[in-house]
Every structure is written in C-alpha cells, then in structure tokens.
Design a protein around this motif. Structure first.
Motif, PDB file in Angstrom:
ATOM      1  N   ASP A   1     -80.692 -68.544 149.600  1.00 48.15           N
ATOM      2  CA  ASP A   1     -81.005 -67.517 148.661  1.00 48.15           C
ATOM      3  C   ASP A   1     -80.071 -67.100 147.994  1.00 48.15           C
ATOM      4  N   ARG A   2     -78.996 -67.797 147.809  1.00 51.21           N
ATOM      5  CA  ARG A   2     -77.650 -67.648 146.955  1.00 51.21           C
ATOM      6  C   ARG A   2     -77.834 -67.096 145.511  1.00 51.21           C
ATOM      7  N   ASP A   3     -78.930 -67.855 144.944  1.00 52.56           N
ATOM      8  CA  ASP A   3     -79.106 -67.782 143.559  1.00 52.56           C
ATOM      9  C   ASP A   3     -79.964 -66.402 143.099  1.00 52.56           C
ATOM     10  N   SER A   4     -80.683 -65.824 144.077  1.00 46.71           N
ATOM     11  CA  SER A   4     -81.536 -64.666 143.862  1.00 46.71           C
ATOM     12  C   SER A   4     -80.861 -63.495 142.886  1.00 46.71           C
ATOM     13  N   PRO A   5     -79.458 -63.060 143.055  1.00 44.78           N
ATOM     14  CA  PRO A   5     -79.042 -61.736 142.339  1.00 44.78           C
ATOM     15  C   PRO A   5     -78.786 -62.231 140.710  1.00 44.78           C
ATOM     16  N   ARG A   6     -78.846 -63.750 140.517  1.00 45.93           N
ATOM     17  CA  ARG A   6     -78.934 -64.296 139.465  1.00 45.93           C
ATOM     18  C   ARG A   6     -80.230 -64.594 138.637  1.00 45.93           C
ATOM     19  N   THR A   7     -81.254 -64.499 139.447  1.00 43.48           N
ATOM     20  CA  THR A   7     -82.748 -64.932 138.883  1.00 43.48           C
ATOM     21  C   THR A   7     -83.558 -63.764 139.266  1.00 43.48           C
ATOM     22  N   GLY A   8     -82.942 -62.401 138.799  1.00 35.78           N
ATOM     23  CA  GLY A   8     -84.019 -61.435 138.723  1.00 35.78           C
ATOM     24  C   GLY A   8     -84.093 -60.728 139.904  1.00 35.78           C
ATOM     25  N   GLY A   9     -83.307 -60.900 141.158  1.00 33.14           N
ATOM     26  CA  GLY A   9     -83.199 -60.093 142.268  1.00 33.14           C
ATOM     27  C   GLY A   9     -84.546 -60.207 143.084  1.00 33.14           C
ATOM     28  N   ARG A  10     -84.625 -58.905 143.821  1.00 33.19           N
ATOM     29  CA  ARG A  10     -85.681 -58.807 144.642  1.00 33.19           C
ATOM     30  C   ARG A  10     -86.102 -57.434 144.978  1.00 33.19           C
ATOM     31  N   ARG A  11     -86.507 -56.798 143.961  1.00 38.52           N
ATOM     32  CA  ARG A  11     -86.663 -55.362 144.041  1.00 38.52           C
ATOM     33  C   ARG A  11     -87.986 -55.081 144.762  1.00 38.52           C
ATOM     34  N   SER A  12     -87.804 -53.746 145.427  1.00 43.57           N
ATOM     35  CA  SER A  12     -88.944 -53.497 146.264  1.00 43.57           C
ATOM     36  C   SER A  12     -89.340 -51.973 145.791  1.00 43.57           C
ATOM     37  N   ALA A  13     -90.623 -51.682 145.617  1.00 43.38           N
ATOM     38  CA  ALA A  13     -91.173 -50.631 145.127  1.00 43.38           C
ATOM     39  C   ALA A  13     -91.294 -49.544 146.297  1.00 43.38           C
ATOM     40  N   TRP A  14     -91.249 -50.059 147.607  1.00 42.56           N
ATOM     41  CA  TRP A  14     -91.271 -49.358 148.761  1.00 42.56           C
ATOM     42  C   TRP A  14     -89.852 -48.611 148.767  1.00 42.56           C
ATOM     43  N   VAL A  15     -88.821 -49.312 148.585  1.00 41.80           N
ATOM     44  CA  VAL A  15     -87.478 -48.809 148.618  1.00 41.80           C
ATOM     45  C   VAL A  15     -87.487 -47.847 147.557  1.00 41.80           C
ATOM     46  N   ARG A  16     -87.626 -48.254 146.401  1.00 46.38           N
ATOM     47  CA  ARG A  16     -87.462 -47.413 145.033  1.00 46.38           C
ATOM     48  C   ARG A  16     -88.145 -46.082 145.413  1.00 46.38           C
ATOM     49  N   ASN A  17     -89.159 -45.808 145.882  1.00 48.70           N
ATOM     50  CA  ASN A  17     -89.986 -44.844 146.112  1.00 48.70           C
ATOM     51  C   ASN A  17     -89.754 -43.974 147.353  1.00 48.70           C
ATOM     52  N   TRP A  18     -88.396 -44.341 148.178  1.00 49.13           N
ATOM     53  CA  TRP A  18     -87.874 -43.464 149.281  1.00 49.13           C
ATOM     54  C   TRP A  18     -87.897 -42.111 148.973  1.00 49.13           C
ATOM     55  N   ALA A  19     -88.277 -41.064 149.918  1.00 48.86           N
ATOM     56  CA  ALA A  19     -88.052 -39.692 149.721  1.00 48.86           C
ATOM     57  C   ALA A  19     -86.501 -39.418 149.749  1.00 48.86           C
TER      58      ALA A  19
END
Length: 326
Positions: free
Chosen positions: A57-75
């Motif tokens: 998975d080493r290239d993920s930070p350079r290929t758009g990452g892996r965002r999570s709507a759930w994490v971004r909406n934490w209270a």
C-alpha cells in the motif's frame, strides 16, 4: 444554556483540542511503539502481516490517499472547531467540473485552520463547495510511519511531494482540490501574534504545478492562525533561529518553540476565519517558461494581498497592518 451544560461543552472542546495536539505531536511515536511491541510479542504475526500490507500500500499517499467520510464527520471535530471557533468563509462560486490548487496562508504553528476546514466536515466544506474533494498536502515523511499514516489519510491528508499533487490535479472529471500551505515548515518559525509574515517571494513551485495541470489557483487566508500560540523569540540572525533553520533540512520539519494557554501546548481561544478567495483561471501549460511562472506568481501575490486587505477589518486586523512578504 445552563451553566452546567456550558461547562460540559467547554470541557469537551478542550479535550478535543488536546487529543488533536497529541495526535499531531505524539501519536506517530506511539504508533511506532505499538508496532515494535507487536513484533516482539505473541502477536508478531499480526505485525508482519501489517508490514506486508504496508509495503503493498506504499503508494496510496501519492495516489489520492484513502479518505473516510465517517472519520471526517466524527463529533470530536465539531468540538475541536467550536473551541476557537474555526469558520470557513466562501467568497466565490467554484465550478465542481474544474480542478483547484488552494494555496493557504499563513502556515502557523500547527496549521490548525487548514485541518479544521479541509480535513473534517465540522465547518461544512461539502455544503459550501458541493462536488469538491479537498486534500491537504502534508510532508512525505509522516506517511512512512505505520498506523499513523492510515489515520491521517482518513481525513484527506496526502503526501506533499510533486508526484502526489500531480496525480491529484491530473485526475479526470474535475472536483479535486489540493490544499497546500505555500510557506512550508519554515514559515512556522515566523508565526507570531500580530505579525502576518509570509514566505512567498521565492515560493514558485506551486505556480509551476498549477500551470502544468491547468489547475485554477485559489488564494486562501486564515485570519487568526498566527494568534493561536506564542513563540519563544527567535529573530532572524539569532542563534535559536540559526539552529532551527539548520535542523529543518535534516528533520524535514520545523522546530518552533511555542506555548499556549497556561504556558501549555493548548492553543489560545482565538477565532480562526479561513477565507477562500476567488479562483484565478490558469491555462494548461505542460512546459511553462520562467517568464510564465513569474507572471502568474506576480498576479497571484496581487490577488492574495487584495484578499487580505478586503477582509482584514472584518476579522480584527488593524488598518495599519499589512502583509509582510519575504
């Protein structure tokens, strides 16, 4: 609001901010310690499996990452943003069919406004800018740290190396937003209350990047960012500044000596208003000349200063105070 409810709300806000400060300054070390403990313990097979997956998975930070709507909406992020409070200010419509490079100023000590506005939904980014997907660019070194890199990618953070930004800005369909703190880590050494000093005169890599991909440039200014902490005096020419600047290339991060409320690392309760300016259309120029880069850079600086001057009175900046560009 009853006094008890108000105290509870304030307490939750303080806890939310403290956990974020810890995440920024100490979570990476904890993650490393956890991995080492797994390797030498009975659960070593889990650590080995993770390391194998990490390699794949080493290239993920350079290929758009892996965002999570759930994490971004934490209270917890709502409590975090309410502490200051942090707000996102829209000044112009942004077409979701286009691609954008948000150039953020100032860097501040911990880039608080950028995180609250672009790595969470607590200030309503998706509501204000429907169809756009923000990605905050962060130093590549952080994405080599196990577990920590997965956590920060979930909020939309990606590596700040050129390949990463180029991948994002070249994706078809538009809607991608790369958010870059233009002044870089060294600008953190300038972050002091009442001193809007920006490192930008020689920062032209982001201009070339925008030209190469035809990404519209959007100046963004966070009023209040430099007021969140005090910094041990480190004027240019001092031994402390010399040491900080010498260590930065080696460590890849700046080392500002700072403090907040009660002399701790808790930031002051100062409002942060992140104003997103109007986009500057950029014509796709795969191989821009130095003259084209310089011309667009001059236009960008002009628009940035205009944005600051138009909004400073609304956010408590004295009329006599102007941007200092270095």
């Amino acid at each position: 609001m009853p006094a008890s409810a108000s105290l509870l709300s304030q307490g939750l806000q303080v806890v939310a901010v403290l956990q974020w400060v810890f995440s920024f300054l100490g979570l990476a070390q904890v993650c490393m310690a956890v991995l080492l403990s797994l390797l030498v313990g009975l659960a070593w097979i889990l650590a080995v499996l993770y390391l194998v997956w990490l390699y794949r998975d080493r290239d993920s930070p350079r290929t758009g990452g892996r965002r999570s709507a759930w994490v971004r909406n934490w209270a917890v992020w709502r409590h975090f943003c309410d502490y200051f409070p942090i707000s996102l200010v829209k000044t112009a419509e942004l077409d979701p069919s286009c691609t954008y490079l948000f150039s953020l100023h100032p860097h501040g000590i911990l880039v608080v406004g950028a995180f609250g506005n672009f790595c969470t939904e607590a200030t309503g980014f998706s509501r204000l800018f429907p169809g756009l997907w923000p990605h905050l660019l962060m130093l590549p070194c952080w994405f080599h740290l196990p577990f920590f890199r997965d956590y920060i990618m979930s909020g939309g953070l990606i590596s700040s190396d050129k390949a990463s930004a180029s991948y994002l800005l070249s994706r078809p369909g538009g809607g991608q937003v790369a958010v870059l703190a233009v002044g870089g880590p060294l600008e953190a050494l300038e972050a002091k209350p009442g001193e809007p000093i920006l490192r930008i005169r020689n920062q032209k890599g982001f201009i070339k990047l925008a030209l190469e991909h035809g990404a519209s440039l959007v100046p963004v200014f966070s009023f209040g960012e430099n007021e969140l902490f005090h910094q041990i005096p480190n004027p240019r020419g001092s031994w402390l500044r010399a040491a900080q600047e010498a260590l930065q290339p080696l460590l890849r991060v700046a080392l500002p000596l700072f403090y907040g409320r009660w002399g701790l690392l808790l930031p002051f309760r100062t409002p942060v208003h992140t104003v997103v300016g109007a986009p500057i259309p950029v014509q796709l120029t795969p191989w821009p000349s130095q003259a084209q880069v310089d011309s667009l850079h001059a236009l960008y600086v002009e628009r940035l200063m205009q944005l600051f001057e138009e909004h400073k009175a609304r956010y408590g900046v004295p009329a006599h105070q102007h941007l200092v560009l270095t």
